[in-house]
Write a protein that holds these residues in place. Structure first.
Motif, PDB file in Angstrom:
ATOM      1  N   GLY A 147      36.585  43.033  33.498  1.00  0.00           N
ATOM      2  CA  GLY A 147      37.403  43.336  34.727  1.00  0.00           C
ATOM      3  C   GLY A 147      36.303  43.089  35.859  1.00  0.00           C
ATOM      4  O   GLY A 147      36.460  43.954  37.059  1.00  0.00           O
ATOM      5  N   TRP A 240      45.460  44.478  42.922  1.00  0.00           N
ATOM      6  CA  TRP A 240      43.731  44.810  42.828  1.00  0.00           C
ATOM      7  C   TRP A 240      43.599  44.990  41.502  1.00  0.00           C
ATOM      8  O   TRP A 240      41.989  44.657  41.060  1.00  0.00           O
ATOM      9  CB  TRP A 240      43.009  45.516  43.930  1.00  0.00           C
ATOM     10  CG  TRP A 240      43.652  45.276  45.245  1.00  0.00           C
ATOM     11  CD1 TRP A 240      44.319  45.886  46.025  1.00  0.00           C
ATOM     12  CD2 TRP A 240      42.893  43.927  45.525  1.00  0.00           C
ATOM     13  NE1 TRP A 240      44.498  45.155  47.048  1.00  0.00           N
ATOM     14  CE2 TRP A 240      43.546  44.039  47.483  1.00  0.00           C
ATOM     15  CE3 TRP A 240      42.521  43.106  44.958  1.00  0.00           C
ATOM     16  CZ2 TRP A 240      43.423  42.827  47.880  1.00  0.00           C
ATOM     17  CZ3 TRP A 240      41.988  42.057  45.922  1.00  0.00           C
ATOM     18  CH2 TRP A 240      42.290  42.027  47.407  1.00  0.00           C
ATOM     19  N   PRO A 241      44.079  46.294  40.745  1.00  0.00           N
ATOM     20  CA  PRO A 241      43.635  46.746  39.230  1.00  0.00           C
ATOM     21  C   PRO A 241      43.180  45.509  38.356  1.00  0.00           C
ATOM     22  O   PRO A 241      43.591  44.272  38.614  1.00  0.00           O
ATOM     23  CB  PRO A 241      44.590  47.741  38.972  1.00  0.00           C
ATOM     24  CG  PRO A 241      45.839  48.302  40.096  1.00  0.00           C
ATOM     25  CD  PRO A 241      45.389  46.633  40.790  1.00  0.00           C
ATOM     26  N   GLY A 242      42.147  45.776  37.603  1.00  0.00           N
ATOM     27  CA  GLY A 242      41.498  45.201  36.859  1.00  0.00           C
ATOM     28  C   GLY A 242      40.350  43.613  37.618  1.00  0.00           C
ATOM     29  O   GLY A 242      40.293  43.472  38.540  1.00  0.00           O
ATOM     30  N   TRP A 291      39.823  45.757  46.356  1.00  0.00           N
ATOM     31  CA  TRP A 291      39.728  46.341  44.770  1.00  0.00           C
ATOM     32  C   TRP A 291      38.116  47.160  43.742  1.00  0.00           C
ATOM     33  O   TRP A 291      38.990  47.735  42.765  1.00  0.00           O
ATOM     34  CB  TRP A 291      38.543  44.420  44.733  1.00  0.00           C
ATOM     35  CG  TRP A 291      38.854  44.604  43.842  1.00  0.00           C
ATOM     36  CD1 TRP A 291      39.239  44.143  41.876  1.00  0.00           C
ATOM     37  CD2 TRP A 291      37.410  44.910  42.664  1.00  0.00           C
ATOM     38  NE1 TRP A 291      38.787  44.287  40.621  1.00  0.00           N
ATOM     39  CE2 TRP A 291      37.580  44.417  41.155  1.00  0.00           C
ATOM     40  CE3 TRP A 291      36.222  45.419  43.026  1.00  0.00           C
ATOM     41  CZ2 TRP A 291      36.764  44.939  40.188  1.00  0.00           C
ATOM     42  CZ3 TRP A 291      35.093  45.719  42.019  1.00  0.00           C
ATOM     43  CH2 TRP A 291      35.154  45.380  40.730  1.00  0.00           C
ATOM     44  N   ASN A 295      39.866  49.790  41.240  1.00  0.00           N
ATOM     45  CA  ASN A 295      39.142  50.209  40.359  1.00  0.00           C
ATOM     46  C   ASN A 295      38.200  51.231  39.995  1.00  0.00           C
ATOM     47  O   ASN A 295      37.139  50.879  38.739  1.00  0.00           O
ATOM     48  CB  ASN A 295      38.127  48.950  39.898  1.00  0.00           C
ATOM     49  CG  ASN A 295      39.452  47.482  39.592  1.00  0.00           C
ATOM     50  OD1 ASN A 295      40.080  47.327  38.444  1.00  0.00           O
ATOM     51  ND2 ASN A 295      39.614  46.630  40.901  1.00  0.00           N
ATOM     52  N   LYS A 299      33.199  51.952  37.558  1.00  0.00           N
ATOM     53  CA  LYS A 299      32.232  51.813  38.243  1.00  0.00           C
ATOM     54  C   LYS A 299      31.049  53.182  38.342  1.00  0.00           C
ATOM     55  O   LYS A 299      31.460  53.741  39.047  1.00  0.00           O
ATOM     56  CB  LYS A 299      32.289  51.497  40.010  1.00  0.00           C
ATOM     57  CG  LYS A 299      32.986  49.811  40.189  1.00  0.00           C
ATOM     58  CD  LYS A 299      32.765  48.889  39.193  1.00  0.00           C
ATOM     59  CE  LYS A 299      33.637  47.857  39.506  1.00  0.00           C
ATOM     60  NZ  LYS A 299      32.725  46.622  38.240  1.00  0.00           N
TER      61      LYS A 299
END
Length: 304
Positions: A147, A240-242, A291, A295, A299
């Motif tokens: 990720g 963008w995910p991942g 990004w 995500n 974070k």
């Protein structure tokens, strides 16, 4: 891979340059003598580090400024050599930084004010200049998770752009910045200054074989996303995910032809005014934060 020093390499800087490391092995009972001449051999060798060929020969680079040096120590990077001039200290920050380095076993070398100024490229030096080993890392030795975000820069030419990209990569928590060669030197003084110390936090990887680089990144489950003003959908949030490897092209030419077959998706930003293009560091920064936004839930950051 170049012979530049990293944590797995057997190549070490010449003994003459390993001042602080040598001090840790051999206790010093007397303070070092003040260097008063800019023609001193150690000073001459350090000044040569403004040229890439000498950085590669000596396998080290210079960093100055309180923020950069504090960040180096925070990241566990001790200087090979540290030169200081108390006459240039302004306020308590510089003495505190020197004391911190000394507590870690690096007493530093005092120099006269003209000598320190000869080592600095600032109009107002802060009184401390350090030399560090080249910080190249091997991709295989990095713990890159599926990720994560990795930034790939394709043969950039401008040190300021690269420095800004490294600084932004640090801000978004990127796992590494990979440089497809030939590329501007991340240890060029202008690049180092533009990173504001972030090059001590972000692993840097040389990629002489782009195919091997992308094969390794895709092997972690990452998608390779290319930045281009004319390809892909504007503000496409689905890409963008991942985990992602974001590829930023050369300032004048964009992405090189040999990289195009590796791209899985394209990221495009709208151009509604008369500007022909965006600066690569600006575009890269916007896309890195795109990004991060996609995500964000994964974070551990402070959403200020």
């Amino acid at each position: 891979m170049s012979a530049a020093y990293d944590e797995q390499s057997s190549v070490r800087p010449p003994t003459a340059y390993v001042n602080c490391k040598r001090i840790q092995e051999t206790p010093v009972t007397q303070p070092e003598t003040l260097i008063t001449s800019a023609r001193n051999a150690r000073i001459v060798a350090l000044r040569k580090l403004d040229q890439r060929k000498h950085r590669e020969r000596q396998k080290r680079f210079c960093a100055e400024g309180l923020q950069a040096l504090h960040m180096a120590l925070d990241a566990g990077h001790q200087p090979l050599e540290l030169f200081y001039c108390e006459a240039l200290f302004a306020g308590p920050e510089a003495p505190a930084l020197l004391a911190r380095a000394q507590a870690l076993g690096c007493p530093g070398t005092p120099v006269a004010e003209p000598v320190l100024r000869s080592l600095s490229d600032r109009t107002a030096p802060q009184g401390l200049v350090g030399a560090f080993p080249l910080l190249w890392r091997r991709l295989a030795n990095l713990a890159i998770a599926p990720g994560d975000l990795v930034i790939v820069v394709d043969r950039l030419n401008d040190p300021g752009n690269l420095g800004t990209i490294i600084r932004t990569a640090d801000a978004v928590g990127a796992a590494a910045v990979a440089l497809v060669t030939p590329c501007v030197d991340p240890f060029d003084p202008k690049t180092v200054r533009a990173t504001m110390g972030s090059l001590f936090n972000v692993p840097l990887v040389q990629a002489a074989d782009p195919a091997a680089l992308f094969a390794a990144l895709k092997g972690t489950g990452m998608r390779v996303i290319g930045a281009d003003a004319h390809l892909g959908r504007v503000w496409d949030e689905t890409i963008w995910p991942g985990g992602a490897a974001l590829v930023l092209g050369n300032e004048a030419q964009g992405l090189s032809d040999d990289l195009l077959p590796t791209i899985d998706a394209w990221a495009s930003l709208p151009m509604v005014g008369q500007a022909e293009s965006l600066n690569v560091a600006v575009a890269g920064g916007i896309l890195m934060y795109a990004w991060l936004r996609a995500n964000w839930g994964g974070k551990a950051a402070d959403p200020r």
